[in-house]
Enzyme design. Structure first.
Site, mmCIF file in Angstrom:
data_model
loop_
_atom_site.group_PDB
_atom_site.id
_atom_site.type_symbol
_atom_site.label_atom_id
_atom_site.label_comp_id
_atom_site.label_asym_id
_atom_site.label_seq_id
_atom_site.Cartn_x
_atom_site.Cartn_y
_atom_site.Cartn_z
ATOM 1 C CB CYS A 51 93.751 -57.844 51.365
ATOM 2 S SG CYS A 51 94.865 -57.406 52.723
ATOM 3 N NE ARG A 52 90.819 -54.363 48.531
ATOM 4 C CZ ARG A 52 90.759 -53.095 48.162
ATOM 5 N NH1 ARG A 52 89.588 -52.551 47.907
ATOM 6 N NH2 ARG A 52 91.848 -52.362 48.061
ATOM 7 C CB SER A 53 93.681 -58.308 43.598
ATOM 8 O OG SER A 53 94.965 -58.025 44.083
ATOM 9 C CG ASP A 91 91.777 -52.273 51.931
ATOM 10 O OD1 ASP A 91 92.091 -53.415 52.309
ATOM 11 O OD2 ASP A 91 92.589 -51.385 51.660
ATOM 12 C CG ASN A 141 98.782 -58.363 44.001
ATOM 13 O OD1 ASN A 141 99.800 -58.751 43.449
ATOM 14 N ND2 ASN A 141 97.662 -59.046 43.928
ATOM 15 C CB CYS A 169 92.981 -54.720 45.342
ATOM 16 S SG CYS A 169 94.345 -55.757 45.930
HETATM 17 P P1 4NP Z 1 94.493 -54.830 49.309
HETATM 18 O O1 4NP Z 1 94.646 -54.302 50.807
HETATM 19 O O2 4NP Z 1 94.461 -53.593 48.411
HETATM 20 O O3 4NP Z 1 93.185 -55.539 49.309
HETATM 21 O O4 4NP Z 1 95.668 -55.723 49.049
HETATM 22 C C1 4NP Z 1 95.640 -53.411 51.216
HETATM 23 C C2 4NP Z 1 96.843 -53.894 51.635
HETATM 24 C C3 4NP Z 1 97.823 -53.036 52.069
HETATM 25 C C4 4NP Z 1 97.585 -51.678 52.071
HETATM 26 C C5 4NP Z 1 96.377 -51.196 51.633
HETATM 27 C C6 4NP Z 1 95.407 -52.070 51.201
HETATM 28 N N1 4NP Z 1 98.573 -50.779 52.507
HETATM 29 O O5 4NP Z 1 98.288 -49.568 52.614
HETATM 30 O O6 4NP Z 1 99.701 -51.184 52.796
#
Ligand code: 4NP
Length: 154
Positions: A15-17, A125, A13, A10
């Site tokens: 939240c989703r992955s 997200d 790294n 994702c």
């Molecule tokens: P992820 O979520 O891609 O599912 O881990 C996010 C976590 C942090 C950010 C964006 C998406 N960020 O912009 O910091």
């Protein structure tokens, strides 16, 4: 027998992955399937950090502890270490395609393409969302994990 090698990617790294990694580890364990499973982010801003506390809480609701996971950024080596790389959304997939070394044998695809009826869908997200968005994320990555394990059994 070769062990399947599967990477989820994702953006951050955190939240989703990590939830996808946890869901597949869980489903593979239940099915008695050995696999090398990991997750990474296309971005490196959160490298070294544990998952978002809301992701940790959602996994815990399902009896899974992901507090020991640590974020990392995807590397070019990942394209030779992993046979399958699943992107959580289309931007992640586009970024992976740009990073992939020429002739890389890794098969890249959108994660939800493995779930019949959900082809082409993103796992949205939940970073700007609430607990319910993390719950939905879990449902989606769990459905994908079950489909991946079903594919590994045949
Ligand atoms: P992820 O979520 O891609 O599912 O881990 C996010 C976590 C942090 C950010 C964006 C998406 N960020 O912009 O910091």
């Amino acid at each position: 027998m070769t062990v399947p090698t599967i990477l989820f990617v994702c953006l951050g790294n955190i939240c989703r992955s990590p939830l996808a990694e946890a869901a597949l580890r869980h489903e593979a364990e239940q099915a008695g399937i050995r696999a090398m499973i990991d997750s990474a982010g296309t971005g490196g801003w959160h490298a070294g950090e544990p998952p978002d506390r809301r992701a940790i809480a959602e996994a815990r609701r399902h009896g899974i502890d992901i507090s020991g996971y640590r974020a990392r950024q995807v590397t070019r080596d990942d394209f030779s270490r992993f046979g399958r790389i699943y992107a959580l959304d289309r931007q992640n997939l586009a970024d992976l395609r740009k990073l992939a070394p020429a002739g890389s044998p890794a098969r890249l695809s959108l994660l939800m393409d493995v779930v019949p009826g959900c082809e082409g869908q993103a796992v949205d997200d939940p970073w700007y969302g609430e607990a319910q968005d993390f719950a939905r994320c879990w449902e989606e990555v769990s459905a994908a994990a079950r489909a991946i394990v079903a594919g590994l059994k045949v």
